[in-house]
Design an enzyme around this catalytic site. Sequence first.
Site, short mmCIF file in Angstrom:
data_model
loop_
_atom_site.label_atom_id
_atom_site.label_comp_id
_atom_site.label_asym_id
_atom_site.label_seq_id
_atom_site.Cartn_x
_atom_site.Cartn_y
_atom_site.Cartn_z
N THR A 146 27.85 44.79 35.59
CA THR A 146 27.25 45.64 34.57
C THR A 146 25.84 45.19 34.22
O THR A 146 25.04 45.98 33.72
CB THR A 146 28.12 45.67 33.28
OG1 THR A 146 28.57 44.35 32.99
CG2 THR A 146 29.32 46.59 33.45
N LYS A 184 29.50 35.16 43.46
CA LYS A 184 28.29 35.81 42.96
C LYS A 184 27.04 35.25 43.65
O LYS A 184 25.96 35.80 43.55
CB LYS A 184 28.17 35.66 41.45
CG LYS A 184 29.28 36.40 40.68
CD LYS A 184 29.16 36.19 39.17
CE LYS A 184 30.35 36.69 38.38
NZ LYS A 184 30.31 38.13 38.09
N LYS A 209 24.59 36.01 34.91
CA LYS A 209 26.00 36.36 35.03
C LYS A 209 26.79 35.06 35.08
O LYS A 209 26.19 33.99 35.22
CB LYS A 209 26.26 37.18 36.30
CG LYS A 209 25.62 36.56 37.57
CD LYS A 209 25.73 37.49 38.76
CE LYS A 209 24.68 38.57 38.80
NZ LYS A 209 25.19 39.88 38.42
N ARG A 210 28.11 35.13 34.96
CA ARG A 210 28.89 33.90 35.08
C ARG A 210 28.60 33.21 36.41
O ARG A 210 28.25 33.84 37.40
CB ARG A 210 30.39 34.22 34.96
CG ARG A 210 30.83 34.49 33.55
CD ARG A 210 30.58 33.29 32.64
NE ARG A 210 31.56 32.27 32.91
CZ ARG A 210 32.59 31.96 32.12
NH1 ARG A 210 32.74 32.59 30.97
NH2 ARG A 210 33.45 31.02 32.45
N LYS A 252 22.22 47.28 33.26
CA LYS A 252 21.34 46.98 32.12
C LYS A 252 19.92 46.70 32.61
O LYS A 252 18.93 47.16 32.04
CB LYS A 252 21.86 45.75 31.35
CG LYS A 252 23.20 46.01 30.67
CD LYS A 252 23.92 44.71 30.27
CE LYS A 252 25.39 45.02 29.96
NZ LYS A 252 26.24 43.82 29.93
N HIS A 276 40.22 44.78 36.96
CA HIS A 276 38.81 44.36 36.99
C HIS A 276 38.50 43.38 38.10
O HIS A 276 37.39 42.85 38.15
CB HIS A 276 38.42 43.69 35.66
CG HIS A 276 38.39 44.62 34.50
ND1 HIS A 276 37.25 45.24 34.08
CD2 HIS A 276 39.37 45.04 33.69
CE1 HIS A 276 37.53 46.01 33.03
NE2 HIS A 276 38.83 45.90 32.78
C1 26Q Z 1 43.30 35.42 33.33
C2 26Q Z 1 44.42 34.62 33.23
C3 26Q Z 1 44.33 33.37 32.65
C4 26Q Z 1 43.11 32.95 32.15
C5 26Q Z 1 41.99 33.76 32.24
C6 26Q Z 1 42.09 34.99 32.84
C7 26Q Z 1 40.88 35.86 32.96
C8 26Q Z 1 39.98 35.98 31.92
C9 26Q Z 1 38.86 36.79 32.05
C10 26Q Z 1 40.65 36.58 34.13
C11 26Q Z 1 39.53 37.38 34.24
C12 26Q Z 1 38.62 37.48 33.20
C13 26Q Z 1 37.40 38.28 33.27
C14 26Q Z 1 37.07 39.05 34.29
C15 26Q Z 1 35.83 39.81 34.33
O1 26Q Z 1 34.97 39.68 33.48
N1 26Q Z 1 35.67 40.65 35.35
C16 26Q Z 1 34.48 41.47 35.47
O2 26Q Z 1 34.72 42.70 34.80
C17 26Q Z 1 33.55 43.48 34.73
C18 26Q Z 1 33.86 44.70 33.90
O3 26Q Z 1 34.71 45.55 34.61
C19 26Q Z 1 33.06 43.84 36.12
O4 26Q Z 1 31.84 44.51 36.00
C20 26Q Z 1 32.87 42.58 36.95
O5 26Q Z 1 32.57 42.94 38.29
C21 26Q Z 1 34.13 41.73 36.93
O6 26Q Z 1 33.90 40.50 37.59
#
Ligand code: 26Q
Length: 806
Positions: free
Chosen positions: A642, A540, A534-535, A646, A348
């Site tokens: 995403t 971003k 978004k975050r 939406k 991702h």
């Molecule tokens: C990893 C290791 C340690 C702590 C936290 C994490 C961690 C947690 C969550 C790393 C990444 C995430 C989340 C990532 C995320 O939300 N990515 C998004 O995924 C969406 C669905 O595929 C995409 O549409 C977005 O582009 C992407 O940023």
Amino acid sequence: MKITKEQFKKDFKRRVREKFANEVEESSSDELFASLGSVIQAYYSNAWKDTRKDTRASQCKQAYYFSIEFLPGKMLKSNLLNMGLLDTVRDSLKEMNIDLEELCNVEKDMALGNGGLGRLASCFMDSIASCGLPGNGNGIRYDYGLFKQKFVDGNQVELPDEWLREGNVWEVRKASKAVNVNYGGHVYLKENERGQLKPVYENQQVLRAVPYDTGMLGYHNNMVNTLRLWSAEIPEFEENRYQSIEERRDFRDLTSVLYPDDSNYEGRLMRLVQEYFFVSAGIQSIILSQKKTGVAMLDLANYVAIHINDTHPALCVAEMMRILVDEEDLSWEKAWNVTVKTMSYTNHTIMAEALEKWPVSMLQEVIPRLYQIIEEIDRRFVEEMSLLVDSELVERTRIIKDGQVHMAHLAIIGSHSTNGVAKLHSDLLKGVVLHDFYLLYPERFNNKTNGIAQRRWLQLANEPLANLLDQTIGTSWRKEANDLHLLMNYKDDSKVLQQIADTKYTNKVRLAEYILKTTGIDVSPDAIFDVQIKRLHAYKRQLLNLLHILKLYFELKDNPEADIYPRVFIFGAKAAPSYTYAKHIIKCINEVANMINADEAIQGKLKIVFLENYNVSLAELIIPAADVSEQISLASKEASGTSNMKLMLDGAVTIATLDGANIEIRDIVGDDNIAIFGLTEEEVYRYYETQNYSALKIYENDPVIQRILNAFIDGTIPNIKVEGQEIFDSLIRYNDEYFVLRDFQSYVDAQKSIETLYRDKPRWQKVSLINTAHAGHFSSDYTVQRYAEDIWQIEPIRKVGNDSEQ
Ligand code: 26Q
């Protein structure tokens, strides 16, 4: 499902009496919600049982989606919709003087995810069930969801999200399905009586993993899959084994919090413990249930597909090997064959700082046997590949190097499929980020562009538009999202165009009321509602949006009569608590908002609203009211996005860079129906190669940019001495890592074109219609069907929407 109003009222009244010894009229909203939830759960319990029975009896292949995050939001309305009971229940409640919406608001958002990745997992659960596919979720039941965000003096403050305080009506605790998960201690190998090397453990700690199951309902098809979330408990017999209080608390608290970092990897020990916890519990429970139905371990891949959602569950590969080799006595080669065939992996992110790596020492400490297995996987990989390719390539792709375990390498090597989440993203994986692996395993790489559950984001969130669609193009779009195309027949029908615009206006009025109530800011629904939700992350580029707002503001300051169409800029974003830069951006947006909203000289032409605590429920309120969708990440950085899908579905017009799925949106609506700007991914990479980007030069040569940036450090924007300086420095001293200044002018131009378009009402309405009409393409129903066919090889056991209409 067929339930009459009379039947429902009877069941509901009885439940209120049984649960709370009370009559409906005397009950609180909390009590009514709890009773309603439990009636609804009872209604689908048979379908849930039958789904389980049928999958078991037919021994069909099932998918398990392993994800450390699920972000479903509220479930009441979605369950009612999918059961075909929304109208029956709404009307019955009304007849009892109860407002369904009020009860919906009682439900707490289930926010066991940070953002896109977790929400995608939940859209997939909805779609998997709605497509009649046998697929289950596996994750963690966090006691606290993602923190609640408040603003104090414009700063983000995080509060705990106690979502379970009033209980959770949808979950079922399954104590009988609990399993043990072992940690720590020492392990050595010893030959057993049959001459096999088996691990002997000393001083291990044992945790009890207790599953809580939640039904995942399909749309009108009697399908109920299971989302299984694991909670950690200390087994009674182990109570004394945990030496210190801290240690006990640590382990008991294992599933208490969701780590709030979304793209910034921090190697926290407890996070690793969490990862192994839900992986081990999930794999054990899958293998137990397959053995019960008599499946031979050698055939496992014909019965189960296990999906690794990002690298967080990558330990699945090693845990499966451990069970097959240590406990099921398979040879390494056979076990490996089964494991690779069973596993598949989605990436991702391409942001280097988000790639998961763990120090070898941590794995040795927490999961010593798994570490041995990972070493052996690595050793064999190196041995095998060294015969085929040059040693440098092997060195770059091996799992353990420089004292670290590379989780993405483990996931790719240990699975048969690796996919990205949008075309560009998958191409970048193949061509750049994971290019070395593409050389080794070209056949494993594929794309699966993300999707969204149109049931939640259109049918539920935007009822005015959904009802109008029914009247205009019939109801088939509710099952077959591509039927939204039928709307194209009305693209020149001024009556329909006006009706759609009216629904947008209704939604804007509703959002304006919420804004007034929660922030005290009065916004006009006649203004353009321009939305970035978004975050909060530097890539971003919420900052780019803010710079443009300042540009408009200064224009109005210089000339209050400047012809700027009134706009409301709406933000929703949480920052990771440890991500200082992102928090400083929040502070700056809030201070600019205060400054501009209070400035009477600009006659209310610009308003900025930063809504607190952006979450799924707030998204459901904002998205249907949006005119403009901001998708302005630096090209190549957003894997897919995403919210872009939406917002498009609900008729917003997108202003976007050529990044992630924006490119596919552009391809499908055409250049005239989207505002594209900014560097392309090739141009970004060229800058990386030539290293000849200079933000300072842009600043020096552009008086408009100078004035905007200076505002951050010269006191023009109040109360941001530290934050303003940091942002200024990030752009000028540290040369603007995300090319904000480079894209500024083309963003301004694109915003101008949006404004021009909006002034031409008929044209705007047509563009909006074209966006909705093409959004069916991004239904997650189609996405999961492609996963089912290409990766999981699973087949539907129920027909899509086979149930009678509501
Ligand atoms: C990893 C290791 C340690 C702590 C936290 C994490 C961690 C947690 C969550 C790393 C990444 C995430 C989340 C990532 C995320 O939300 N990515 C998004 O995924 C969406 C669905 O595929 C995409 O549409 C977005 O582009 C992407 O940023």
